[in-house]
Design a protein around this motif. Structure first.
Motif, PDB file in Angstrom:
ATOM      1  N   ARG A  78       0.816  -1.206   0.000  1.00 46.83           N
ATOM      2  CA  ARG A  78       0.000   0.000   0.000  1.00 46.83           C
ATOM      3  C   ARG A  78       0.853   1.261   0.000  1.00 46.83           C
ATOM      4  NH1 ARG A  78      -4.550   0.474   4.535  1.00 46.83           N
ATOM      5  NH2 ARG A  78      -5.291  -1.313   3.306  1.00 46.83           N
ATOM      6  N   LYS A 123      -7.410   5.091  -3.492  1.00 49.24           N
ATOM      7  CA  LYS A 123      -8.143   4.109  -2.680  1.00 49.24           C
ATOM      8  C   LYS A 123      -8.768   3.017  -3.549  1.00 49.24           C
ATOM      9  CE  LYS A 123      -9.224   7.244   1.151  1.00 49.24           C
ATOM     10  NZ  LYS A 123     -10.302   7.900   1.950  1.00 49.24           N
ATOM     11  N   LEU A 124      -9.163   3.399  -4.764  1.00 48.77           N
ATOM     12  CA  LEU A 124      -9.778   2.422  -5.663  1.00 48.77           C
ATOM     13  C   LEU A 124      -8.745   1.481  -6.271  1.00 48.77           C
ATOM     14  CD1 LEU A 124     -12.353   4.631  -7.623  1.00 48.77           C
ATOM     15  CD2 LEU A 124     -12.857   2.842  -5.950  1.00 48.77           C
ATOM     16  N   LYS A 135      -8.390  -2.009  -5.048  1.00 48.31           N
ATOM     17  CA  LYS A 135      -9.663  -2.728  -5.075  1.00 48.31           C
ATOM     18  C   LYS A 135     -10.052  -3.167  -6.485  1.00 48.31           C
ATOM     19  CE  LYS A 135     -11.418  -0.223  -1.036  1.00 48.31           C
ATOM     20  NZ  LYS A 135     -12.464   0.695  -0.514  1.00 48.31           N
ATOM     21  N   ILE A 136      -9.859  -2.278  -7.457  1.00 47.97           N
ATOM     22  CA  ILE A 136     -10.288  -2.601  -8.826  1.00 47.97           C
ATOM     23  C   ILE A 136      -9.117  -2.803  -9.773  1.00 47.97           C
ATOM     24  CG2 ILE A 136     -12.433  -1.341  -8.495  1.00 47.97           C
ATOM     25  CD1 ILE A 136     -11.306   0.922 -10.142  1.00 47.97           C
ATOM     26  N   LYS A 173      -5.400  -7.921 -10.768  1.00 51.08           N
ATOM     27  CA  LYS A 173      -4.889  -6.734 -10.081  1.00 51.08           C
ATOM     28  C   LYS A 173      -3.703  -7.097  -9.185  1.00 51.08           C
ATOM     29  CE  LYS A 173      -8.355  -7.100  -6.391  1.00 51.08           C
ATOM     30  NZ  LYS A 173      -9.510  -6.441  -5.748  1.00 51.08           N
TER      31      LYS A 173
END
Length: 497
Positions: A149, A338-339, A342-343, A482
């Motif tokens: 992250r 932030k996305l 996730k995507i 991803k």
């Protein structure tokens, strides 16, 4: 998905990364490196608004005025690969610091220039030292934030600064030109450089690729001359695609770049290991970066012309008028960050260019008597949202899976893609603009403004088409889960297939 790592290089890079990234210190390193990226990017646009004043004071011809912009991008793009390898072999921190010193000196020289020739030489020297500074900074970022992250956040910040830098340059250029002097558009770099130099000496830890490191001189010569010839050829294309000079330089550039690829496939220590660009995902990211560079330089230049020439904005107002795009980028970037885990980057790279293209199509509806609030502001907000979705993943993806030994070369390629894309794109968009203007009969001032807006509209449509192509490239090249597209564990060199 397979791994390919140079043992000695990985060990060195890993050690350097762990040393540099310990504790909160690495976030201060990010601040320093982001400042460097801001300087490099904004210098591509900060002189745009100042050019009319500089032309008048120094007696620049229209050709010299053009080369004030081109000299920077040409030297920068043509020498980036060599700068990346120097960073890898000589030391990334050392190369970064030398680049900063040289860039500051060249900026001071340009700010004190007494002739058009001196100003052009200074801009070229800025490009030379930026070619050392930029890949070293990006390589340092790569070995500082290796995975997870924190890496996504760091590259999102870095990419956002890169994306906003062009607009920041326009605003800052307007402020300095109106309230100080056009020369401060160059001199302003000096205090930034001093801050970056001191902070870099204190905070950044040295890292480099160990082992048998030999410079690929023939590769450096052919790629520099090839890119230089190509960019010069496209620049000359503004005066006609069919001229012998244009065709000759474009052919020479293509031939030299083909020779460069041949050399790189044969030498033991290539300037650009072909594995860096032949990877499908990474190669696609580089192509998208070329388009992003062309759109940012081309669209912002013609927007500036429209604001100042047609709408009559003074330099400061013209600079501030571009600020909504920067604000839209800054607001959207954290959301996209932030996305991202996730995507994944693929969705952002497909949707982002399409949103930005909508903004440019909206902008193409400008008229000579139109309102900024109605015709320009909404377009800038839409454009900012779309570009932020591009900026957040693109740098990360372009360097994902690169072995530490190749970090400098890969980061140089990423920067070169933006600069060369910008140089080529600007020439193409200028040709589109000239063709559209030529079709409008000019008999008075009103019809002249009509001709201008017709040309600007055509250029904005061309940039929108380029972004649609970028979205298609993302569909074709950016493939994989991803998890495979973004480092999430301790892997150091995953080559995506």
């Amino acid at each position: 998905m397979s791994t390919h790592t140079s043992p000695s290089a990985s060990a060195t890079g890993s050690a350097a990364g762990s040393r540099t990234s310990s504790g909160s210190r690495r976030w201060w390193v990010l601040v320093v490196l982001a400042l460097t990226q801001l300087i490099v990017v904004l210098d591509g646009t900060i002189v745009n608004i100042a050019l009319p004043a500089a032309q008048q004071e120094l007696g620049l011809t229209d050709t010299q005025r053009q080369w004030v912009i081109t000299a920077y991008a040409l030297a920068f793009g043509a020498l980036l690969l060599l700068g990346g390898r120097i960073a890898d072999y000589w030391g990334r921190k050392r190369t970064y610091l030398v680049g900063m010193v040289g860039f500051g000196a060249a900026s001071a020289f340009g700010g004190l220039a007494q002739s058009g020739t001196e100003l052009i030489i200074a801009r070229g020297l800025q490009g030379v030292f930026a070619a050392l500074m930029a890949p070293a900074a990006l390589a340092l970022l790569t070995v500082t934030f290796t995975h997870g992250r924190d890496r996504n956040t760091a590259f999102a910040v870095f990419g956002t600064v890169a994306g906003a830098g062009a607009a920041v340059g326009l605003v800052l250029g307007g402020v300095l030109t109106e309230f100080a002097d056009w020369r401060w558009c160059l001199l302003v770099n000096v205090p930034f450089v001093l801050v970056g130099l001191v902070a870099g000496m204190i905070l950044v830890t040295e890292s480099k690729a160990e082992g048998d490191n030999k410079y690929d001189l023939w590769g450096a010569l052919t790629v520099a001359l090839g890119l230089g010839s190509l960019v010069y050829g496209f620049t000359r294309a503004e005066e006609g695609w069919g001229s012998a000079e244009t065709i000759g330089f474009l052919a020479l550039g293509a031939g030299l770049l083909a020779l460069f690829v041949f050399i790189e496939s044969r030498v033991a220590q290539p300037l650009l290991p072909l594995r860096v660009v032949t990877d499908r995902v990474r190669g696609g990211a580089f192509l998208i970066q070329m388009i992003v560079g062309s759109v940012m330089i081309g669209a912002m230049l013609y927007l500036t012309f429209h604001l100042q020439i047609v709408l009559g904005f003074p330099p400061l107002e013209a600079g501030l008028a571009t600020l909504p795009m920067t604000l839209a980028i800054m607001v959207t970037a954290p959301i996209a960050t932030k996305l991202l885990p996730k995507i994944g980057p693929r969705v952002l790279l497909i949707v982002g260019p399409l949103i930005a293209a909508v903004g440019l199509v909206y902008l193409s509806r400008i008229t000579p008597d139109g309102s900024y609030l109605v015709q320009v502001l909404p377009a800038l907000l839409i454009l900012g949202v779309g570009m932020a979705m591009l900026f957040v993943p693109i740098q990360n993806l372009a360097l994902s899976g690169v072995a530490p030994h190749d970090a400098g070369a890969a980061s140089a390629t990423a920067n070169a893609a933006m600069q060369i894309g910008g140089s080529i794109g600007l020439s193409v968009f200028t040709t589109v603009y000239a063709g559209a203007v030529a079709g409008v009969e000019v008999v008075d001032k009103a019809s002249q403004f009509t001709a201008f807006t017709t040309g600007y509209s055509a250029a904005f449509i061309a940039t929108a088409v380029a972004l649609v192509v970028a979205s298609i490239l993302a569909v074709v090249f950016i493939r994989g889960s991803k998890e495979s597209l973004l480092p999430t564990g301790d892997e150091k060199a995953v080559h995506l297939g």
